[in-house]
Design a protein around this motif. Structure first.
Motif, PDB file in Angstrom:
ATOM      1  N   SER A 143      29.518 118.881  44.499  1.00 31.60           N
ATOM      2  CA  SER A 143      29.204 120.121  45.236  1.00 31.60           C
ATOM      3  C   SER A 143      30.018 120.205  46.524  1.00 31.60           C
ATOM      4  CB  SER A 143      27.702 120.202  45.531  1.00 31.60           C
ATOM      5  OG  SER A 143      27.324 119.212  46.448  1.00 31.60           O
ATOM      6  N   ILE A 144      30.305 119.078  47.159  1.00 30.87           N
ATOM      7  CA  ILE A 144      31.150 119.075  48.355  1.00 30.87           C
ATOM      8  C   ILE A 144      32.571 119.503  47.998  1.00 30.87           C
ATOM      9  CG2 ILE A 144      32.202 117.604  50.118  1.00 30.87           C
ATOM     10  CD1 ILE A 144      29.598 115.971  50.161  1.00 30.87           C
ATOM     11  N   TYR A 145      33.063 119.033  46.864  1.00 34.01           N
ATOM     12  CA  TYR A 145      34.416 119.412  46.426  1.00 34.01           C
ATOM     13  C   TYR A 145      34.491 120.897  46.059  1.00 34.01           C
ATOM     14  CZ  TYR A 145      36.814 114.933  46.315  1.00 34.01           C
ATOM     15  OH  TYR A 145      37.444 113.764  46.670  1.00 34.01           O
ATOM     16  N   ASN A 146      33.413 121.438  45.528  1.00 35.83           N
ATOM     17  CA  ASN A 146      33.422 122.833  45.081  1.00 35.83           C
ATOM     18  C   ASN A 146      33.244 123.812  46.217  1.00 35.83           C
ATOM     19  OD1 ASN A 146      33.870 122.187  42.416  1.00 35.83           O
ATOM     20  ND2 ASN A 146      31.687 122.052  41.942  1.00 35.83           N
ATOM     21  N   GLU A 147      32.888 123.351  47.394  1.00 34.90           N
ATOM     22  CA  GLU A 147      32.688 124.244  48.542  1.00 34.90           C
ATOM     23  C   GLU A 147      33.988 124.818  49.046  1.00 34.90           C
ATOM     24  OE1 GLU A 147      30.554 122.006  51.459  1.00 34.90           O
ATOM     25  OE2 GLU A 147      28.667 122.291  50.441  1.00 34.90           O
ATOM     26  N   LEU A 201      39.752 116.058  56.836  1.00 40.76           N
ATOM     27  CA  LEU A 201      38.844 115.161  56.136  1.00 40.76           C
ATOM     28  C   LEU A 201      37.393 115.505  56.427  1.00 40.76           C
ATOM     29  CD1 LEU A 201      40.538 111.715  56.680  1.00 40.76           C
ATOM     30  CD2 LEU A 201      40.433 113.025  54.578  1.00 40.76           C
ATOM     31  N   ASN A 202      36.614 115.497  55.409  1.00 38.96           N
ATOM     32  CA  ASN A 202      35.184 115.706  55.539  1.00 38.96           C
ATOM     33  C   ASN A 202      34.543 114.327  55.659  1.00 38.96           C
ATOM     34  OD1 ASN A 202      32.504 116.337  55.331  1.00 38.96           O
ATOM     35  ND2 ASN A 202      32.756 117.697  53.569  1.00 38.96           N
ATOM     36  N   GLU A 203      33.918 114.080  56.807  1.00 39.81           N
ATOM     37  CA  GLU A 203      33.362 112.749  57.088  1.00 39.81           C
ATOM     38  C   GLU A 203      32.249 112.381  56.105  1.00 39.81           C
ATOM     39  OE1 GLU A 203      31.180 110.628  60.829  1.00 39.81           O
ATOM     40  OE2 GLU A 203      32.835 111.992  61.263  1.00 39.81           O
ATOM     41  N   GLU A 204      31.427 113.334  55.749  1.00 43.79           N
ATOM     42  CA  GLU A 204      30.338 113.086  54.797  1.00 43.79           C
ATOM     43  C   GLU A 204      30.897 112.684  53.437  1.00 43.79           C
ATOM     44  OE1 GLU A 204      26.515 115.410  52.833  1.00 43.79           O
ATOM     45  OE2 GLU A 204      27.827 116.457  54.228  1.00 43.79           O
ATOM     46  N   LYS A 205      31.971 113.346  53.022  1.00 45.88           N
ATOM     47  CA  LYS A 205      32.594 113.053  51.736  1.00 45.88           C
ATOM     48  C   LYS A 205      33.179 111.639  51.725  1.00 45.88           C
ATOM     49  CE  LYS A 205      36.494 115.097  50.733  1.00 45.88           C
ATOM     50  NZ  LYS A 205      37.513 116.086  50.361  1.00 45.88           N
ATOM     51  N   VAL A 206      33.809 111.240  52.811  1.00 47.40           N
ATOM     52  CA  VAL A 206      34.403 109.906  52.895  1.00 47.40           C
ATOM     53  C   VAL A 206      33.325 108.830  52.850  1.00 47.40           C
ATOM     54  CG1 VAL A 206      35.730 108.344  54.374  1.00 47.40           C
ATOM     55  CG2 VAL A 206      36.451 110.719  54.119  1.00 47.40           C
ATOM     56  N   ILE A 207      32.241 109.047  53.583  1.00 52.37           N
ATOM     57  CA  ILE A 207      31.136 108.074  53.588  1.00 52.37           C
ATOM     58  C   ILE A 207      30.518 107.963  52.203  1.00 52.37           C
ATOM     59  CG2 ILE A 207      28.804 107.657  54.478  1.00 52.37           C
ATOM     60  CD1 ILE A 207      29.752 108.865  57.150  1.00 52.37           C
ATOM     61  N   LEU A 208      30.294 109.088  51.561  1.00 56.86           N
ATOM     62  CA  LEU A 208      29.695 109.096  50.224  1.00 56.86           C
ATOM     63  C   LEU A 208      30.606 108.403  49.211  1.00 56.86           C
ATOM     64  CD1 LEU A 208      27.198 110.077  48.725  1.00 56.86           C
ATOM     65  CD2 LEU A 208      28.401 112.210  48.283  1.00 56.86           C
ATOM     66  N   MET A 209      31.889 108.669  49.277  1.00 57.06           N
ATOM     67  CA  MET A 209      32.832 108.041  48.348  1.00 57.06           C
ATOM     68  C   MET A 209      32.917 106.538  48.589  1.00 57.06           C
ATOM     69  SD  MET A 209      35.846 110.892  48.243  1.00 57.06           S
ATOM     70  CE  MET A 209      36.898 109.980  47.152  1.00 57.06           C
ATOM     71  N   ASN A 228      23.107 111.217  41.233  1.00 62.81           N
ATOM     72  CA  ASN A 228      22.792 112.248  42.224  1.00 62.81           C
ATOM     73  C   ASN A 228      23.885 112.311  43.297  1.00 62.81           C
ATOM     74  OD1 ASN A 228      20.448 113.132  41.005  1.00 62.81           O
ATOM     75  ND2 ASN A 228      19.134 111.747  42.169  1.00 62.81           N
ATOM     76  N   ASN A 229      24.391 111.150  43.689  1.00 64.03           N
ATOM     77  CA  ASN A 229      25.492 111.121  44.648  1.00 64.03           C
ATOM     78  C   ASN A 229      26.753 111.744  44.053  1.00 64.03           C
ATOM     79  OD1 ASN A 229      24.030 109.965  46.697  1.00 64.03           O
ATOM     80  ND2 ASN A 229      24.672 107.879  46.237  1.00 64.03           N
ATOM     81  N   LEU A 230      26.977 111.534  42.762  1.00 66.87           N
ATOM     82  CA  LEU A 230      28.110 112.174  42.098  1.00 66.87           C
ATOM     83  C   LEU A 230      27.976 113.692  42.121  1.00 66.87           C
ATOM     84  CD1 LEU A 230      28.923 110.051  38.913  1.00 66.87           C
ATOM     85  CD2 LEU A 230      30.391 110.457  40.872  1.00 66.87           C
TER      86      LEU A 230
END
Length: 128
Positions: free
Chosen positions: A124-128, A2-10, A117-119
């Motif tokens: 971009s996080i998903y595409n990494e 899990l990416n912590e930044e991704k979870v917080i953003l979602m 912008n958050n989307l």
């Protein structure tokens, strides 16, 4: 993993969508001029109804004296005063509605811009 930044953003985005996002997305579907025009027209309609009810209450409050004095009063002057007060009421309601809706639209657009912008950031996080 899990990416912590991704979870917080979602989580932030889901919270936004559930709370103020619904109203902001509904506002964001309109052009600025269309949204403000619709809201001002609604305001003028409500002001007209309110003025009519208040005028009826004014007349019916002391209906007996009103009917006795109707033959003594200047009906054209009375009509002009009623229309003048109606015009003032509608202009004030319309101006207040215009200002409030302009601010509401600007806030909604600013909030939606941040959301989009958050989307993009999430994409971009998903595409990494």
């Amino acid at each position: 993993m899990l990416n912590e930044e991704k979870v917080i953003l979602m989580t932030q985005m889901a919270s936004y969508e559930e709370n103020e996002g619904k109203k902001n997305m509904a506002i964001g579907r309109y052009f600025r001029s269309d949204y403000i025009a619709i809201q001002v027209l609604k305001s003028i309609l409500c002001a007209t109804i309110t003025y009519g009810v208040c005028f009826a209450l004014f007349v019916f409050y002391d209906f007996e004296n009103f009917m006795q004095d109707i033959y003594k009063m200047d009906l054209i002057g009375f009509g002009k005063n009623v229309l003048l007060y109606y015009g003032i009421t509608v202009v004030v309601y319309g101006a207040a509605s215009y200002l409030i809706c302009s601010l509401r639209y600007a806030r909604a657009k600013k909030s939606l811009k941040c959301y989009y912008n958050n989307l993009k950031k999430l994409n971009s996080i998903y595409n990494e």
